[in-house]
Design a protein around this motif. Sequence first.
Motif, PDB file in Angstrom:
ATOM      1  N   SER A 160       0.875  -1.086   0.564  1.00 13.80           N
ATOM      2  CA  SER A 160      -0.032  -0.086   0.172  1.00 13.80           C
ATOM      3  C   SER A 160       0.713   1.072   0.045  1.00 13.80           C
ATOM      4  CB  SER A 160      -1.315  -0.081   1.156  1.00 13.80           C
ATOM      5  OG  SER A 160      -0.597  -0.408   2.088  1.00 13.80           O
ATOM      6  N   ASN A 161       1.928   1.124   0.598  1.00 13.85           N
ATOM      7  CA  ASN A 161       3.029   2.587   0.486  1.00 13.85           C
ATOM      8  C   ASN A 161       3.498   2.237  -1.107  1.00 13.85           C
ATOM      9  OD1 ASN A 161       2.799   3.049   3.166  1.00 13.85           O
ATOM     10  ND2 ASN A 161       4.980   2.074   3.693  1.00 13.85           N
ATOM     11  N   ALA A 162       3.458   1.757  -1.407  1.00 15.83           N
ATOM     12  CA  ALA A 162       3.992   1.665  -3.252  1.00 15.83           C
ATOM     13  C   ALA A 162       3.094   2.292  -3.569  1.00 15.83           C
ATOM     14  CB  ALA A 162       4.735   0.629  -3.822  1.00 15.83           C
ATOM     15  N   GLY A 164       0.558   4.367  -3.020  1.00 18.09           N
ATOM     16  CA  GLY A 164       0.024   5.191  -2.228  1.00 18.09           C
ATOM     17  C   GLY A 164       0.465   6.173  -2.507  1.00 18.09           C
ATOM     18  N   TYR A 165       2.300   6.126  -2.304  1.00 22.75           N
ATOM     19  CA  TYR A 165       3.250   7.371  -2.672  1.00 22.75           C
ATOM     20  C   TYR A 165       3.482   6.933  -4.292  1.00 22.75           C
ATOM     21  CZ  TYR A 165       3.234   8.154   1.972  1.00 22.75           C
ATOM     22  OH  TYR A 165       3.243   7.548   3.369  1.00 22.75           O
ATOM     23  N   THR A 166       3.243   6.406  -5.350  1.00 21.80           N
ATOM     24  CA  THR A 166       3.392   6.342  -6.119  1.00 21.80           C
ATOM     25  C   THR A 166       2.703   7.241  -7.291  1.00 21.80           C
ATOM     26  OG1 THR A 166       4.892   4.037  -6.503  1.00 21.80           O
ATOM     27  CG2 THR A 166       4.204   5.191  -8.395  1.00 21.80           C
ATOM     28  N   ARG A 213       2.090  15.469   2.608  1.00 21.41           N
ATOM     29  CA  ARG A 213       1.660  14.182   1.123  1.00 21.41           C
ATOM     30  C   ARG A 213       1.429  12.947   2.000  1.00 21.41           C
ATOM     31  NH1 ARG A 213       1.380  12.159  -2.271  1.00 21.41           N
ATOM     32  NH2 ARG A 213       2.509  10.486  -3.934  1.00 21.41           N
ATOM     33  N   SER A 214       2.050  12.968   3.327  1.00 19.98           N
ATOM     34  CA  SER A 214       1.311  11.633   3.847  1.00 19.98           C
ATOM     35  C   SER A 214       0.223  11.230   4.569  1.00 19.98           C
ATOM     36  CB  SER A 214       2.586  11.020   5.219  1.00 19.98           C
ATOM     37  OG  SER A 214       2.015   9.921   5.566  1.00 19.98           O
ATOM     38  N   ARG A 215      -0.341  12.581   4.990  1.00 20.03           N
ATOM     39  CA  ARG A 215      -1.066  11.995   5.481  1.00 20.03           C
ATOM     40  C   ARG A 215      -2.784  12.494   4.072  1.00 20.03           C
ATOM     41  NH1 ARG A 215      -1.391  17.661   7.967  1.00 20.03           N
ATOM     42  NH2 ARG A 215      -0.147  16.447   9.779  1.00 20.03           N
ATOM     43  N   GLY A 219      -1.731   7.851   5.299  1.00 20.34           N
ATOM     44  CA  GLY A 219      -0.989   7.423   6.048  1.00 20.34           C
ATOM     45  C   GLY A 219      -0.183   7.763   7.641  1.00 20.34           C
ATOM     46  N   SER A 220      -0.106   7.140   8.514  1.00 15.39           N
ATOM     47  CA  SER A 220      -0.331   7.133  10.279  1.00 15.39           C
ATOM     48  C   SER A 220       1.427   7.251  10.132  1.00 15.39           C
ATOM     49  CB  SER A 220      -0.731   5.873  10.797  1.00 15.39           C
ATOM     50  OG  SER A 220      -0.544   4.775   9.799  1.00 15.39           O
ATOM     51  N   GLY A 221       2.682   6.826   9.934  1.00 12.71           N
ATOM     52  CA  GLY A 221       3.904   6.753  10.146  1.00 12.71           C
ATOM     53  C   GLY A 221       3.826   5.576  10.962  1.00 12.71           C
TER      54      GLY A 221
HETATM   55  P1  ADP Z   1       3.130   5.797   6.730  1.00 13.69           P
HETATM   56  O1  ADP Z   1       1.643   5.672   7.101  1.00 13.69           O
HETATM   57  O2  ADP Z   1       2.844   7.770   6.829  1.00 13.69           O
HETATM   58  O3  ADP Z   1       3.037   5.892   5.128  1.00 13.69           O
HETATM   59  P2  ADP Z   1       4.958   4.492   7.083  1.00 13.69           P
HETATM   60  O4  ADP Z   1       5.431   4.058   8.088  1.00 13.69           O
HETATM   61  O5  ADP Z   1       4.702   3.238   6.484  1.00 13.69           O
HETATM   62  O6  ADP Z   1       4.148   5.518   6.980  1.00 13.69           O
HETATM   63  O7  ADP Z   1       6.180   4.869   6.097  1.00 13.69           O
HETATM   64  C1  ADP Z   1       6.840   6.281   6.814  1.00 13.69           C
HETATM   65  C2  ADP Z   1       7.442   7.416   5.575  1.00 13.69           C
HETATM   66  O8  ADP Z   1       8.369   6.478   4.190  1.00 13.69           O
HETATM   67  C3  ADP Z   1       6.014   7.581   4.874  1.00 13.69           C
HETATM   68  O9  ADP Z   1       5.077   8.487   5.850  1.00 13.69           O
HETATM   69  C4  ADP Z   1       6.636   8.120   3.572  1.00 13.69           C
HETATM   70  O10 ADP Z   1       7.103   9.355   3.579  1.00 13.69           O
HETATM   71  C5  ADP Z   1       8.160   6.941   3.392  1.00 13.69           C
HETATM   72  N1  ADP Z   1       7.905   5.801   2.203  1.00 13.69           N
HETATM   73  C6  ADP Z   1       7.085   4.996   2.228  1.00 13.69           C
HETATM   74  N2  ADP Z   1       7.057   3.950   1.137  1.00 13.69           N
HETATM   75  C7  ADP Z   1       7.463   4.627   0.863  1.00 13.69           C
HETATM   76  C8  ADP Z   1       7.598   4.490  -1.384  1.00 13.69           C
HETATM   77  N3  ADP Z   1       7.366   3.134  -1.929  1.00 13.69           N
HETATM   78  N4  ADP Z   1       8.077   5.559  -1.688  1.00 13.69           N
HETATM   79  C9  ADP Z   1       8.436   6.884  -1.391  1.00 13.69           C
HETATM   80  N5  ADP Z   1       8.298   6.492   0.050  1.00 13.69           N
HETATM   81  C10 ADP Z   1       7.677   6.337   0.750  1.00 13.69           C
END
Ligand code: ADP
Length: 265
Positions: A160-162, A164-166, A213-215, A219-221
């Motif tokens: 979900s990070n990939a 969400g951040y892409t 951006r994370s918000r 994202g919760s961190g």
């Molecule tokens: P969050 O809930 O904010 O996504 P994570 O602990 O999963 O918290 O990730 C911490 C931070 O790492 C994110 O806020 C983001 O800034 C960065 N991050 C994680 N995965 C990616 C990714 N695939 N591409 C870019 N940044 C990423």
Amino acid sequence: NSDIMLELRLMQYGVDQVLFLARDISKIHRLEEMRRDFVANVSHELKTPLTVVRGYVEMVQSTEHALDPYWQKVFDTMETQVSRMDRLVEQLLVLSRVEIHMDEEEKHLVDMPKLLKALIDDAQWLNQDKGHTITHEIDPTLALEGLDNELKSACSNLISNAIGYTPAGGNIHISWVKDGNKAKFSVKDDGPGIRPEHVNRLTERFFRVDKSRSRDTGGSGLGLAIVKHVLNHHHAELAINSRWGQGSEFIIYFEPKCIRSLSVA
Ligand code: ADP
């Protein structure tokens, strides 16, 4: 027990010093335990009021009478914020669960190909609007000895990070293969990448590179902190290959001792 080990190792430096350190460490452990219990209890207590508020917001949203634009905006905002808080509480509960993790919890055979295919199907279905291309390569025979809920949580956080951040229209490749004598789970994206100075801090609780951006991505961190704890219980390590502006690859390497084989018909 690690306190006793440390105490024994320190014996050579003199009795006074050993006693002082041993007491100090047990106090740190107690405080850490209290912190974990506190977070787990607060998160648990927040669930009921949140469910009630969400219920009322949904009830108002679904009435037959259209709301006027002002109130529609108020309720839309409430819905978004309640969902965010819901996700945060859920992640806090998962984190407390994996932090408190009992060693006696039974590990079992986890059908990783099945678990990952289900996660990928969900990701594809839930993120159609983003227009990402999600490809995968999965070794159908590669399984693990572990805890399926925890492994699911770790893998789904990376996926979900990939996603969400892409930015929309990106490419994400997920693979589950043997690499030498280890098993390797990798999620590779062509998103924004991560600056080298941030890479080592990513698994800290609440660390987010770009808070706003994370918000936006919900994202919760806490996602990567959860991943780190899960890996501690599974003889596994996280590797992050990322270059600013050139995408990221998050890899989990599992040690040979937790790898199992599935027979495929
Ligand atoms: P969050 O809930 O904010 O996504 P994570 O602990 O999963 O918290 O990730 C911490 C931070 O790492 C994110 O806020 C983001 O800034 C960065 N991050 C994680 N995965 C990616 C990714 N695939 N591409 C870019 N940044 C990423």
